[in-house]
Scaffold this motif. Structure first.
Motif, PDB file in Angstrom:
ATOM      1  N   ARG A  89       0.817  -1.211   0.000  1.00 26.88           N
ATOM      2  CA  ARG A  89       0.000   0.000   0.000  1.00 26.88           C
ATOM      3  C   ARG A  89       0.852   1.264   0.000  1.00 26.88           C
ATOM      4  N   LEU A 115      -3.200  -0.589  -5.771  1.00 33.62           N
ATOM      5  CA  LEU A 115      -3.496  -0.721  -4.343  1.00 33.62           C
ATOM      6  C   LEU A 115      -2.815   0.363  -3.508  1.00 33.62           C
ATOM      7  N   ASN A 122      -1.849   3.446  -1.448  1.00 37.80           N
ATOM      8  CA  ASN A 122      -2.519   4.613  -0.860  1.00 37.80           C
ATOM      9  C   ASN A 122      -1.519   5.678  -0.443  1.00 37.80           C
TER      10      ASN A 122
END
Length: 554
Positions: A19, A47, A49
């Motif tokens: 992430r 995926l 972030n």
């Protein structure tokens, strides 16, 4: 050579479904230069972030394919040489933090105004001459930093009632000519920095900002010379009172005595309604300043061995300065708060464990590794040196004896955490440069780095076998609690040494506003090859909206 061959970090992030991804430094910069930019495979990591690409002078543009990273919450592209960013940034609907500082941007794309979740915008240290219209559509903005640019005016809609969460506006070192009176519409504004601009007037309406606590107008040639002297030497409260007085004088001239009386009554009524909560807020105000690791004179890095993966794999650390432990019961309150976090948020240490050290007693570099119980030696708090195996046996004996004395099954203290290590062939530990174990999570710290009333800088670690985010959440909670305790200590004027732990004669505790501010310095953890694992705090940390807490990134 393919992207995957040239960019192992991207390959690893894809394979492990990560992430977070950080690319920075000279090695990355060389690859960007030879490839003509970032690899296209990067934009397939949907995926992610958190994405950071920094300190790469060869990076001059970002491809429009970045729009595919729709789960990004933080995009940090600082200290590069970006000349432009694509308008499709507006497609990143989950983005909360956008850091474009330290580039060569001359303008910002209109698409930025479509980032409805954005709460932090940092475009400092660029070549911007203006900001895009429409920023009021980013209604969750809490911090805007546009310092060190060539901006001459704020966009018309920036001072909008829609931006009711905007608490910090930093626009120092620009060429701003005017600060409009409608700035009072920013009802949540706490920090305003427009130092070193070209302002000649400060609107009296600024005094109507109900939460404004910190202003900086230094370096402006104001027409009101008395006010110019005040901004260079007086506190915010005095400056706002002066502006409020000027506003009242103008009302008297324009509206006559009757109108003046009516407006004064309205202001008095409004002020009275806000007075009590504002006074409480002033007392409760907490400021945490985050020092970027690249700005730190002595940056600390913790190296993590591969073996901890099977024992207790997750670790975050940071340095904290400004915590007043000397006054009264401040140290005791801090230790009680840490214990309470262990009981609650940390699930009695089963989820995570906090350890605090006197940073001046820590010999760097530090390694997080594992050792067999017979080889791990530690001088635990209040005890002689022994191996971890001996310590565990001793604690078991104490627990049995305590059960007999108290005639109960449950025990307190360290004994209740012993089961967390049952069946482990290796125990986790932090080792300093002298080979001494300074922490043995989740059991105990070392007497060597024990914090005292005289501790001025703390090294804080949080470890977990659950997840990295768990470590971050616990660290966030601890720092917020430290800010609360520090503010309490500053307000209550306790005497040092009043709980019997101080050295020397008691002396008054510092009670100034700045004494309650905490400075949190980032600490990096890296793997054995020096590759970054995590840095805390990152721009996604300490982001929870806490009443009266202001986090300032430096």
């Amino acid at each position: 050579m393919s992207d995957m061959e040239q960019w192992p970090e991207v390959d690893k992030a894809a394979a492990e479904r990560r992430r977070e991804l950080v690319l920075q430094g000279s090695g990355v910069d060389k690859r960007i230069s030879s490839c003509g930019g970032l690899p296209s495979s990067l934009y397939g990591l949907q995926l992610l972030n958190y994405l950071e690409v920094s300190q790469c002078p060869s990076l001059t543009e970002i491809h429009g394919q970045i729009q595919h990273l729709t789960n990004l919450q933080s995009l940090v592209l600082c200290r590069n040489k970006l000349a432009s960013v694509p308008d499709v940034l507006g497609a990143l609907k989950s983005l909360k933090v956008l850091d474009l500082s330290g580039n060569s941007l001359k303008d910002l794309p209109q698409g930025i105004t479509q980032l409805k979740e954005l709460n932090t915008l940092n475009v400092s240290c660029n070549c911007l001459e203006s900001l895009p219209d429409g920023l009021s559509q980013c209604t969750k903005l809490s911090t805007i930093n546009v310092s060190k640019n060539h901006i001459t005016a704020f966009p018309p809609d920036l001072f909008s009632e829609r931006l009711d969460l905007l608490s910090a506006l930093v626009a120092s070192d620009n060429s701003i000519l005017e600060l409009r009176g409608d700035i009072h519409k920013l009802s949540a504004l706490k920090v305003l920095d427009v130092s070193n601009n070209k302002l000649s007037e400060i609107p009296s309406d600024l005094s109507d900002c109900p939460k404004l606590k910190e202003i900086n107008f230094k370096g402006n040639k104001l027409s009101d010379k008395r006010l110019e002297k005040m901004v260079n030497g007086c506190q915010t409260k005095s400056i706002l009172e002066y502006l409020r007085g000027k506003g009242r004088g103008r009302q008297c001239e324009e509206g006559g005595d009757a109108d003046k009386k009516k407006k004064q009554q309205q202001r008095k009524k409004k002020g009275k309604a806000a007075e009590e909560p504002d006074e409480v807020e002033e007392l409760d105000k907490m400021v945490v300043r985050v020092l970027h690791v690249s700005e730190a004179p002595t940056a600390l890095t913790v190296k993590v061995s591969a073996e901890v993966k099977d024992v207790r794999p997750y670790l975050v650390c940071c340095l904290v300065r400004g915590m007043n432990l000397k006054a009264g019961n401040a140290l005791k309150r801090f230790l009680i708060a840490q214990t309470k976090l262990h009981e609650d948020l940390c699930g009695r240490r089963t989820i995570a464990t906090i350890a605090t050290h006197d940073a001046q007693l820590v010999k760097c570099p530090i390694v997080y590794e594992v050792k067999p119980p017979t080889q791990l030696k530690i001088v635990s708090l209040g005890r002689r040196e022994m191996t971890a195996g001996e310590l565990i046996r001793q604690l078991h004996l104490e627990a049995d004896e305590l059960r007999k004395q108290k005639k109960r099954q449950n025990v307190t203290g360290l004994h209740k955490y012993l089961q967390l290590l049952e069946g482990k062939s290796f125990y986790p530990c932090l080792v300093d440069a002298e080979g001494d174990v300074i922490s043995f999570p989740p059991i105990t710290n070392s007497e060597k780095t024990k914090i005292k009333k005289t501790t001025k800088e703390l090294l804080i670690e949080v470890t977990s076998s659950t997840s990295l985010q768990t470590c971050k959440d616990v660290m966030d909670a601890l720092i917020i609690k430290m800010a609360e305790l520090n503010k309490f200590t500053a307000e209550h004027q306790e005497e040092a040494g009043s709980d019997g732990e101080g050295d020397g004669a008691p002396e008054p505790a510092a009670g100034t506003e700045t004494s309650s501010q905490l400075v949190v310095q980032q600490v990096r953890t890296v793997d054995q090859d020096g590759n970054l694992k995590v840095v805390y705090p990152s721009k996604t940390d300490l982001s929870k909206e806490i009443r009266n807490l202001t986090v300032i990134w430096q």
